[in-house]
Design an enzyme around this catalytic site. Sequence first.
Site, short mmCIF file in Angstrom:
data_model
loop_
_atom_site.label_atom_id
_atom_site.label_comp_id
_atom_site.label_asym_id
_atom_site.label_seq_id
_atom_site.Cartn_x
_atom_site.Cartn_y
_atom_site.Cartn_z
CE1 TYR A 111 -3.39 -2.65 -0.02
CE2 TYR A 111 -3.74 -2.19 2.17
CZ TYR A 111 -4.10 -2.85 1.03
OH TYR A 111 -5.02 -3.91 1.17
CE LYS A 156 0.61 -17.47 -2.50
NZ LYS A 156 -0.43 -18.48 -2.55
CG ASP A 172 -2.79 -19.67 -0.80
OD1 ASP A 172 -2.12 -19.68 0.17
OD2 ASP A 172 -2.69 -20.34 -1.82
CG ASP A 188 -7.29 -4.48 4.14
OD1 ASP A 188 -8.22 -4.14 4.74
OD2 ASP A 188 -7.02 -3.52 2.88
CG ASP A 242 -12.63 -6.28 6.28
OD1 ASP A 242 -12.26 -5.61 7.64
OD2 ASP A 242 -13.27 -5.65 5.51
#
Length: 357
Positions: free
Chosen positions: A143, A189, A221, A245, A249
Amino acid sequence: MSRSYTIGIIKGDGIGPEIVDEAIKVLDAVSVAEGFDLDYKEMLLGGAAIDATGVPLPEETIAGVKECDAVLFGAIGGPKWDKLERHLRPETGLLGLRKAMGTFANLRPATVYDELANASTLKPDVVRGVDLMVVRELTGGIYFGEPRELLKDRAYNTMVYTKGEIERIARVAFDIAMKRSKKVCSVDKANVLEVSQLWRDTVTLIAKDYPEVALSHMYVDNAAMQLVRDPKQFDVILTGNIFGDILSDIASMLSGSIGLLPSASTGEGVGLFEPIHGSAPDIAGQGIANPLATISSAGMMLRYALGLDNAANRIDNAIKRALREGYRTGDIGAYDAKEIVSCSQMGDIIANYASRK
Ligand code: NAD
């Protein structure tokens, strides 16, 4: 002499003032019961700041938060300010405040209260007993990485982490795990990304300083799948900005109601404690908002910013007791309610329970 702390109070817009007032009520009750003093210093942000000063993040607020031991925040925003240019909007003020405070760690617990296991979209058996904490790196990663550019038929962003950035967020996660069940799952990852390989190596190195904490690694994942399949396996999830992020959620939906979930943004300086929900303009001023996410954020503030674990436990236990006894605000009224209460009645109940031993 009793200990004294200065707490920054930013009520914000919409339901912000209603829910923050209830959190203050509870903090007052707990401070009397535990014998410490809280001085409140109220500051403006968002729409309320625009109305009073013309800008969403006044200089006095930036300077003011630095004089506090911690800051409790409600929520900002609303249709009244939606048409303003982006740099003048309430949300820009909040992003600016987080940046000015240098908060690089975002802590989002997801706790499923037994009485509300039916409120989740997942089966009650899967979510009952969930009590996990996502520790997300907040100021680095893709980001913020440079270079970044949007061209006509190509665009790119850069995922970058330094060893130092990974070390400091890892320490936050391990310190929290020491106060919980002493388990950290680091999510990355590393099978595809070099950044994740550095992440994994660095976290593994930091873990050596915390021999009591069990460290595991998981690919992102798989972590997304495991959070839905068997969330109870997790205690502390440590991860970077973009993965955090998304995972936070997913985790927040385990509990079923947005009105219950607190969060904290901490770093080298003063921490910011706030509910994960927004200013809910649709119910503002009606006295029906659920104050529990904000009250719970106040509990996190006592625990993580001020180190007042007993006081924080009082709040957590009071919330559990109120739910166990069937008190519900309207948003969770469909789940085994004995009595539907208003925002301020819920504040009274929690303050009362939290002040008793
Ligand atoms: P929201 O979280 O404010 O509301 C979503 C839904 O959840 C609404 O139906 C609302 O009534 C309900 N809700 C939220 N909190 C509740 C509570 N404590 N008790 C009962 N019900 C509750 O999200 P939104 O509607 O997308 O955004 C409204 C405004 O809030 C926008 O201006 C947005 O920019 C702002 N916002 C602010 C923050 C923040 O201050 N951190 C975060 C998200 C959104």
